[in-house]
Scaffold this active site. Structure first.
Site, PDB file in Angstrom:
ATOM      1  N   THR A 136      36.889  32.512  48.740  1.00  0.00           N
ATOM      2  CA  THR A 136      37.873  31.464  48.457  1.00  0.00           C
ATOM      3  C   THR A 136      38.102  30.817  49.949  1.00  0.00           C
ATOM      4  OG1 THR A 136      39.060  33.024  47.074  1.00  0.00           O
ATOM      5  CG2 THR A 136      40.435  31.288  48.198  1.00  0.00           C
ATOM      6  N   ASP A 179      44.233  35.313  42.501  1.00  0.00           N
ATOM      7  CA  ASP A 179      45.459  35.253  43.263  1.00  0.00           C
ATOM      8  C   ASP A 179      45.416  33.884  43.712  1.00  0.00           C
ATOM      9  OD1 ASP A 179      43.118  35.809  44.529  1.00  0.00           O
ATOM     10  OD2 ASP A 179      44.389  35.636  46.367  1.00  0.00           O
ATOM     11  N   GLY A 192      39.640  37.418  48.767  1.00  0.00           N
ATOM     12  CA  GLY A 192      39.345  38.713  48.245  1.00  0.00           C
ATOM     13  C   GLY A 192      39.435  38.952  46.915  1.00  0.00           C
TER      14      GLY A 192
HETATM   15  N1  GLY Z   1      40.403  35.487  45.801  1.00  0.00           N
HETATM   16  C1  GLY Z   1      39.829  34.890  44.826  1.00  0.00           C
HETATM   17  C2  GLY Z   1      39.980  35.440  43.513  1.00  0.00           C
HETATM   18  O1  GLY Z   1      40.221  36.580  43.310  1.00  0.00           O
HETATM   19  O2  GLY Z   1      39.797  34.623  42.533  1.00  0.00           O
END
Ligand code: GLY
Length: 343
Positions: A203, A234, A255
């Protein structure tokens, strides 16, 4: 009814945060911030994104404009994990998640969005033009088109196509439980471990402080590669992938999204800073909370938090080594290796 003990605890916490707020709200008592304006973002792609954000900040522009312009660079790059060329879901579709938040708790978000090049800009329109915070799926796409965003053809980047082809070769279509690492291919984890043992980024999360000391943040991703169709991580969730409290600070996450959501990660980090923890300490405490919950399984997942407080102090912490973040202000432009709990 609130009992007396709880009331005393609540009052004590309230006055602690008041004392901190009072200090951080009073300009004359702030530690002078040499680095203002400032922009930070996750992973090495953040170096390029920060440059675009800096163009806004150095001219006295607002943090909210900087964090949108910044991550648009990464959305337009053909990489594995952000934007239309990124790793698809199990059915071969790239689905994008993004959110944005300004200094006044205004926020907007899109999730499970397909065929739109700049989800972060759609998230901003949700924030500015609707009474809602979050739009998902076909509704988010319809809103984007109504707002003039072109509907693009999905075209996987060569790397994403290769990874997907490899994944299809070895993986059964049947989705494994999200918390069990697949032994076939990269599995549902984001970011995933590369063959050289490093963690690949997923991300881009960005936080900026403008010349007026106002904070804003943005976060955008294609989520976990080869995820189940409809899975959302998230990144588009305010309080998980991103949180901004202009009196205290801001945080973004990268993550394994499920484990960031589980502890309302970015909000938790900001609340820890409210209690007086420095950004790195706050990020570390949030990481420790995830590791405590996950136990042995923590060795198989990567999560990292990146935060800044109202004084412009920056810190990060990850479960595993390999996470880096980019920082830019008037004095420096660099990639910093984050500390981690595990080697
Ligand atoms: N941090 C990105 C996801 O888990 O979608």
């Amino acid at each position: 009814m609130i009992n007396r003990r709880k009331f005393i605890q609540a009052s004590a916490l309230g006055s602690m945060s008041f004392a901190f707020n009072k200090e951080s709200g009073c300009k004359s008592k702030l530690t002078p911030l040499k680095g203002k304006p400032l922009v930070i973002s996750t992973w090495d792609a953040g170096l390029r994104a920060n440059k675009a954000a800096w163009e806004v900040l150095k001219n006295g522009g607002k943090a909210i404009d900087a964090v949108e312009k910044g991550v648009m660079v990464t959305e337009a790059e053909q990489n594995c994990c952000v934007g239309l060329g990124a790793n698809p879901d199990r059915d071969g579709f790239v689905t994008l998640d993004a959110c944005i938040m300004d200094e006044n708790f205004n926020c907007g978000s899109v999730a499970f969005l397909e065929r739109i090049k700049h989800p972060i800009s759609v998230a901003r329109r949700v924030m500015e033009k609707t009474p809602h915070v979050m739009l998902v799926g076909i509704g988010a796409q319809q809103f984007a088109v109504a707002e003039g965003f072109p509907l693009e053809e999905q075209k996987l980047s060569p790397d994403a196509q290769k990874s997907y082809d490899n994944w299809l070769k070895n993986s059964t279509y049947k989705p494994p439980a999200i918390n069990i690492e697949s032994k076939q291919g990269h599995g549902p984890f984001a970011p995933y471990k590369l063959d050289n043992g490093e963690w690949n980024h997923d991300t881009i999360g960005m936080v900026a402080m403008d010349i007026n000391g106002n904070l804003s943040g943005s976060c955008t991703t294609s989520g976990a590669g080869f995820k189940m169709r409809g899975r959302i991580g998230d990144s588009p969730i305010i309080g998980a992938g991103l949180f901004v409290d202009n009196e205290i600070g801001a945080c973004t996450a990268t993550g394994q999204g499920e484990d960031v959501i589980r502890i309302a990660g970015s909000h938790t980090v900001v609340e820890l800073m409210r209690q007086g923890f420095l950004p790195e300490e706050a990020c570390k405490k949030a990481i420790e909370r995830i590791v405590k919950i996950k136990g042995d399984k923590a060795k198989d997942i990567q999560v990292a938090f990146l935060a800044v407080n109202k004084r412009g102090e920056v810190g990060a912490f990850a479960i595993h080594k390999g996470f880096s973040y980019a920082i830019k202000n008037g004095e420096k432009e660099e990639l910093v290796k984050s500390k981690s709990l595990m080697e």
